[in-house]
Design a protein around this motif. Structure first.
Motif, PDB file in Angstrom:
ATOM      1  N   ASP A 168      17.806  15.739  -6.670  1.00  0.00           N
ATOM      2  CA  ASP A 168      17.181  16.180  -4.822  1.00  0.00           C
ATOM      3  C   ASP A 168      16.650  17.130  -5.565  1.00  0.00           C
ATOM      4  OD1 ASP A 168      18.773  14.534  -3.760  1.00  0.00           O
ATOM      5  OD2 ASP A 168      20.652  15.618  -3.648  1.00  0.00           O
ATOM      6  N   GLU A 169      17.046  18.547  -6.085  1.00  0.00           N
ATOM      7  CA  GLU A 169      15.538  19.632  -6.650  1.00  0.00           C
ATOM      8  C   GLU A 169      14.851  19.404  -6.761  1.00  0.00           C
ATOM      9  OE1 GLU A 169      16.991  22.581  -5.995  1.00  0.00           O
ATOM     10  OE2 GLU A 169      18.647  21.967  -4.724  1.00  0.00           O
ATOM     11  N   SER A 170      14.625  18.530  -7.549  1.00  0.00           N
ATOM     12  CA  SER A 170      13.045  17.717  -8.047  1.00  0.00           C
ATOM     13  C   SER A 170      12.146  17.292  -6.642  1.00  0.00           C
ATOM     14  CB  SER A 170      12.775  16.953  -9.154  1.00  0.00           C
ATOM     15  OG  SER A 170      13.726  17.091 -10.180  1.00  0.00           O
ATOM     16  N   ILE A 171      13.212  16.979  -5.543  1.00  0.00           N
ATOM     17  CA  ILE A 171      12.014  16.059  -4.685  1.00  0.00           C
ATOM     18  C   ILE A 171      11.988  17.164  -3.904  1.00  0.00           C
ATOM     19  CG2 ILE A 171      13.011  14.944  -2.483  1.00  0.00           C
ATOM     20  CD1 ILE A 171      14.222  13.019  -4.663  1.00  0.00           C
ATOM     21  N   LYS A 172      12.529  17.811  -3.730  1.00  0.00           N
ATOM     22  CA  LYS A 172      12.174  19.549  -2.648  1.00  0.00           C
ATOM     23  C   LYS A 172      11.546  20.520  -3.533  1.00  0.00           C
ATOM     24  CE  LYS A 172      17.411  20.298  -1.184  1.00  0.00           C
ATOM     25  NZ  LYS A 172      18.678  21.300  -1.413  1.00  0.00           N
ATOM     26  N   LYS A 205      22.943   9.743 -20.162  1.00  0.00           N
ATOM     27  CA  LYS A 205      23.681  10.123 -20.800  1.00  0.00           C
ATOM     28  C   LYS A 205      23.649  11.718 -21.870  1.00  0.00           C
ATOM     29  CE  LYS A 205      23.864   5.284 -22.434  1.00  0.00           C
ATOM     30  NZ  LYS A 205      22.994   4.186 -23.442  1.00  0.00           N
ATOM     31  N   THR A 206      22.855  11.818 -21.355  1.00  0.00           N
ATOM     32  CA  THR A 206      22.866  13.443 -21.836  1.00  0.00           C
ATOM     33  C   THR A 206      23.479  14.134 -20.777  1.00  0.00           C
ATOM     34  OG1 THR A 206      20.416  13.048 -23.513  1.00  0.00           O
ATOM     35  CG2 THR A 206      21.390  15.421 -22.861  1.00  0.00           C
ATOM     36  N   LEU A 207      22.515  13.892 -19.367  1.00  0.00           N
ATOM     37  CA  LEU A 207      23.157  14.925 -18.340  1.00  0.00           C
ATOM     38  C   LEU A 207      24.063  14.744 -17.972  1.00  0.00           C
ATOM     39  CD1 LEU A 207      20.176  13.841 -15.899  1.00  0.00           C
ATOM     40  CD2 LEU A 207      20.632  16.490 -17.445  1.00  0.00           C
ATOM     41  N   LYS A 208      24.977  13.553 -18.525  1.00  0.00           N
ATOM     42  CA  LYS A 208      26.580  13.476 -18.014  1.00  0.00           C
ATOM     43  C   LYS A 208      27.485  14.341 -19.226  1.00  0.00           C
ATOM     44  CE  LYS A 208      29.528   9.429 -17.295  1.00  0.00           C
ATOM     45  NZ  LYS A 208      29.436   7.884 -17.433  1.00  0.00           N
ATOM     46  N   ASP A 209      26.913  14.352 -20.463  1.00  0.00           N
ATOM     47  CA  ASP A 209      27.216  14.936 -21.255  1.00  0.00           C
ATOM     48  C   ASP A 209      27.801  16.071 -21.498  1.00  0.00           C
ATOM     49  OD1 ASP A 209      28.075  12.628 -22.302  1.00  0.00           O
ATOM     50  OD2 ASP A 209      26.540  12.391 -24.484  1.00  0.00           O
ATOM     51  N   LEU A 210      26.335  17.238 -20.548  1.00  0.00           N
ATOM     52  CA  LEU A 210      26.525  17.941 -20.531  1.00  0.00           C
ATOM     53  C   LEU A 210      26.751  18.676 -18.842  1.00  0.00           C
ATOM     54  CD1 LEU A 210      22.021  18.521 -21.245  1.00  0.00           C
ATOM     55  CD2 LEU A 210      24.596  19.378 -22.465  1.00  0.00           C
ATOM     56  N   ASN A 211      27.417  17.683 -18.355  1.00  0.00           N
ATOM     57  CA  ASN A 211      28.134  17.382 -17.599  1.00  0.00           C
ATOM     58  C   ASN A 211      27.340  17.997 -15.846  1.00  0.00           C
ATOM     59  OD1 ASN A 211      30.488  16.852 -18.016  1.00  0.00           O
ATOM     60  ND2 ASN A 211      31.107  18.896 -18.863  1.00  0.00           N
ATOM     61  N   VAL A 212      25.817  17.670 -15.894  1.00  0.00           N
ATOM     62  CA  VAL A 212      25.251  18.021 -14.514  1.00  0.00           C
ATOM     63  C   VAL A 212      24.934  16.565 -13.670  1.00  0.00           C
ATOM     64  CG1 VAL A 212      22.806  18.636 -15.286  1.00  0.00           C
ATOM     65  CG2 VAL A 212      23.874  19.434 -16.102  1.00  0.00           C
ATOM     66  N   SER A 213      25.268  17.187 -12.823  1.00  0.00           N
ATOM     67  CA  SER A 213      24.985  16.052 -12.227  1.00  0.00           C
ATOM     68  C   SER A 213      23.318  15.388 -11.709  1.00  0.00           C
ATOM     69  CB  SER A 213      25.001  16.256 -10.308  1.00  0.00           C
ATOM     70  OG  SER A 213      24.663  15.771  -9.422  1.00  0.00           O
ATOM     71  N   ARG A 214      22.879  14.403 -12.728  1.00  0.00           N
ATOM     72  CA  ARG A 214      21.962  13.886 -12.413  1.00  0.00           C
ATOM     73  C   ARG A 214      21.202  13.574 -11.072  1.00  0.00           C
ATOM     74  NH1 ARG A 214      20.318   7.843 -13.987  1.00  0.00           N
ATOM     75  NH2 ARG A 214      21.689   6.890 -12.211  1.00  0.00           N
ATOM     76  N   GLU A 215      22.265  13.209  -9.714  1.00  0.00           N
ATOM     77  CA  GLU A 215      21.765  13.373  -8.008  1.00  0.00           C
ATOM     78  C   GLU A 215      21.030  14.470  -8.185  1.00  0.00           C
ATOM     79  OE1 GLU A 215      24.263  11.973  -9.568  1.00  0.00           O
ATOM     80  OE2 GLU A 215      23.467   9.840  -9.882  1.00  0.00           O
ATOM     81  N   ALA A 216      21.953  15.902  -7.647  1.00  0.00           N
ATOM     82  CA  ALA A 216      21.539  17.136  -8.176  1.00  0.00           C
ATOM     83  C   ALA A 216      19.950  17.576  -8.769  1.00  0.00           C
ATOM     84  CB  ALA A 216      22.089  18.311  -8.462  1.00  0.00           C
ATOM     85  N   LEU A 217      20.424  17.286 -10.048  1.00  0.00           N
ATOM     86  CA  LEU A 217      18.535  17.389 -10.500  1.00  0.00           C
ATOM     87  C   LEU A 217      17.267  16.651  -9.517  1.00  0.00           C
ATOM     88  CD1 LEU A 217      19.137  17.646 -13.872  1.00  0.00           C
ATOM     89  CD2 LEU A 217      18.298  19.495 -12.814  1.00  0.00           C
TER      90      LEU A 217
END
Length: 128
Positions: free
Chosen positions: A63-67, A49-61
């Motif tokens: 993906d980057e975390s997996i990298k 919910k926090t990421l969504k409110d900040l317009n941050v893509s959870r999926e992108a985060l």
């Protein structure tokens, strides 16, 4: 898992256990802090919910975390290989030194037993 989680909240216990399982599923014998981040990004509704409110893509985060996880895992494996090589080289070096000492002692004993040892030979042996 050989960790004592008795003093942690139930949510943290579940998260750590999930991170450990995530690491095992990816053929690792350990988990890294980034694995906990991946689990939290995937499963925590408040973070979502926090990421969504900040317009941050959870999926992108994720993906980057997996990298980052893959890179850290590779670095950890390389470090482990380097440590193993160093241990092996130290062991070989110790064996060589033992071999040298044993052989030098044997050579000195043989030379001492012979009566015609030249001063040059004695000088060379004294360097060891």
């Amino acid at each position: 898992m050989n960790m004592n989680l008795d003093n942690f909240s139930e949510k943290l216990k579940i998260t750590v256990d999930a991170a450990y399982n995530y690491a095992k599923e990816n053929n690792l014998n350990f988990f890294l802090p980034v694995h906990i981040l991946i689990i939290l990004l995937q499963d925590d509704d408040l973070i979502y919910k926090t990421l969504k409110d900040l317009n941050v893509s959870r999926e992108a985060l994720i993906d980057e975390s997996i990298k980052v996880s893959n890179k850290q895992t590779q670095t950890s494996k390389e470090t482990q290989i380097q440590s193993n090589v160093i241990l092996l080289l130290n062991k070989i070096n110790n064996q060589i030194n033992k071999y040298k000492v044993n052989n030098i002692e044997s050579l000195i004993a043989l030379i001492e037993l012979t009566s015609d040892v030249s001063p040059v030979t004695k000088k060379i042996l004294n360097k060891f």
